[in-house]
Design a protein around this motif. Structure first.
Motif, mmCIF file in Angstrom:
data_model
loop_
_atom_site.group_PDB
_atom_site.id
_atom_site.type_symbol
_atom_site.label_atom_id
_atom_site.label_comp_id
_atom_site.label_asym_id
_atom_site.label_seq_id
_atom_site.Cartn_x
_atom_site.Cartn_y
_atom_site.Cartn_z
ATOM 1 N N GLU A 51 0.147 5.314 1.106
ATOM 2 C CA GLU A 51 -0.681 5.611 2.036
ATOM 3 C C GLU A 51 0.212 6.065 3.633
ATOM 4 O O GLU A 51 1.034 5.640 3.636
ATOM 5 N N ARG A 72 0.758 -1.068 -0.059
ATOM 6 C CA ARG A 72 0.038 0.124 0.061
ATOM 7 C C ARG A 72 0.935 1.169 0.162
ATOM 8 O O ARG A 72 0.669 2.059 0.782
ATOM 9 N N ARG A 97 0.809 5.471 7.000
ATOM 10 C CA ARG A 97 0.364 4.286 7.802
ATOM 11 C C ARG A 97 1.328 4.319 9.118
ATOM 12 O O ARG A 97 2.417 4.635 9.097
#
Ligand code: SAM
Ligand code: DTB
Ligand code: SF4
Length: 347
Positions: free
Chosen positions: A25, A22, A27
């Motif tokens: 993103e 991912r 995070r």
């Protein structure tokens, strides 16, 4: 299998990894396995993804410019094995007491005139004492009044001290984790990793932006680098500023003579930091004097977007200003956030 077919398969695997990881993103739940997978990527894939993610948030041709000043130099009681300012090592650094507020402001005015937007003040303390902090709070007020961003690095802080600095208008507090927790024990014995994390917590609670990163070239392994970046990227909030330093080797310090990192591994670490903390400024920090222009350009390509400008760091050399102006011009890089969009000279 031919080499080409192998490469195509590799590339498919990394396309898959990109989805799985991912990328892009923001995070705070990265696993160490994921961080290690980023370090294991082929160089071109890593730099490509880092640059792509970099462009989602930042202008790729802008670099934030900070200037650093040592406001209190040497005679530090701590034993950080990389540091020329520890009283325990014979490095020839001359101790200087805490500077006067007006002398600091004069240096800040000069830095502003050269194009720096942030003024970072460093003091060789384990932790500041109340009187010292009062004086430093005055410096912060004064630099802020010049219209510059402010950053200080003073060692360990209590929450109350962090709040005092916040009230004075402090924007950033620099406090590095330096390396992984397990390697840290071999580098510093006078305080713990948890002490460092506690100070970072106090800075966050006080509402000050966090500047926190580390040093490469202290005998650490790739796993140590992965663990350092994993710790940074899994803090409750990412540090707004992530300095990646290459050890500046100073004769007399225990780490003098350590093996220098491979430039590609240094660039790779910048790229992984960019992917893990997509909205943070990643600073190509100490160690630029010993890097080629090409290495620095690849660091910018991999997502570094902040430097120290000015021919001195705290006690050691930084590239001279003419060299950096020329490098920015050759690469078409503009300093972030200044009118005129050019760096200028100190004289
Ligand atoms: N005394 C305070 C402290 O340690 O937090 C503030 C000043 S200290 C010099 C700030 C940071 O500079 C250190 O945490 C370390 O990451 C970095 N540093 C110190 N000496 C260095 C060296 N020789 N090469 C690269 N970075 C260095
Ligand atoms: C950081 O990460 N690097 C700067 C700043 N934060 C304070 C310090 C670099 C110091 C290099 C050694 C010296 O000049 O004494
Ligand atoms: Fe002191 Fe900071 Fe240097 Fe450690 S890094 S010896 S605490 S000045």
């Amino acid at each position: 299998m031919s080499t080409n077919a192998h490469q195509v398969n590799d590339s498919a695997a990394y396309k898959h990894a990109r989805v799985a990881l991912r990328l892009g993103e923001v995070r705070s739940d990265w696993t160490l396995d994921e961080v290690e997978a980023l370090f294991a990527m082929p160089f071109a894939d890593l730099v490509f993804h880092a640059q792509r993610v970099h462009r989602d948030t930042f202008d790729p041709n802008e670099v934030q410019v900070s200037t650093l000043l040592s406001i209190k130099t040497g005679a530090c009681p701590e034993d950080c094995a990389y540091c020329p300012q520890s009283i325990r090592f014979d490095t020839g650094v001359r101790s200087e007491p805490l500077m006067d507020v007006e002398a600091v402001l004069e240096r800040a005015r000069a830095a502003k005139a050269c194009g720096a937007t942030r003024f970072c003040m460093g003091a060789a303390y384990r932790n500041p004492k109340p009187k010292q902090l009062d004086q430093i709070a005055e410096m912060v007020r004064g630099v802020r009044a010049l219209g510059m961003e402010t950053c200080v690095t003073l060692g360990m802080l209590t929450l109350q001290q962090a709040c005092q600095l916040k009230d004075a208008g402090l924007d950033y507090y620099n406090h590095n984790l330096d390396t992984s927790e397990r390697h840290y024990r071999k580098i510093v014995t006078t305080r713990t990793y948890q002490d460092r994390l506690d100070t970072l917590g106090a800075v966050r609670v006080a509402g000050i932006k966090v500047c926190c990163g580390g040093i490469l070239g202290m005998g650490e392994s790739v796993l140590d680098r992965a663990q350092l970046l994993h710790t940074l990227a899994t803090l409750p909030a990412h540090p707004e500023s992530v300095p990646i330093n290459q050890l500046v080797q100073v004769p007399g310090t225990p780490l003098y003579g350590a093996e220098r990192p491979d430039p590609f591994d240094f660039i790779r670490t910048i790229g992984v930091a960019r992917l893990l903390m997509p909205r943070s400024h990643v600073r190509l920090s100490a160690g630029r004097s010993e890097m080629s222009d090409e290495t620095q350009a690849l660091c910018f390509l991999a997502g570094a977007n902040s430097i120290f400008y000015g021919d001195k760091l705290l006690t050691t050399e930084n590239p001279d200003e003419r060299h950096d102006r020329n490098l920015f011009e050759r690469l078409g890089i503009r300093p972030e956030g200044i009118e005129g969009r050019r760096l200028s000279a100190d004289n």
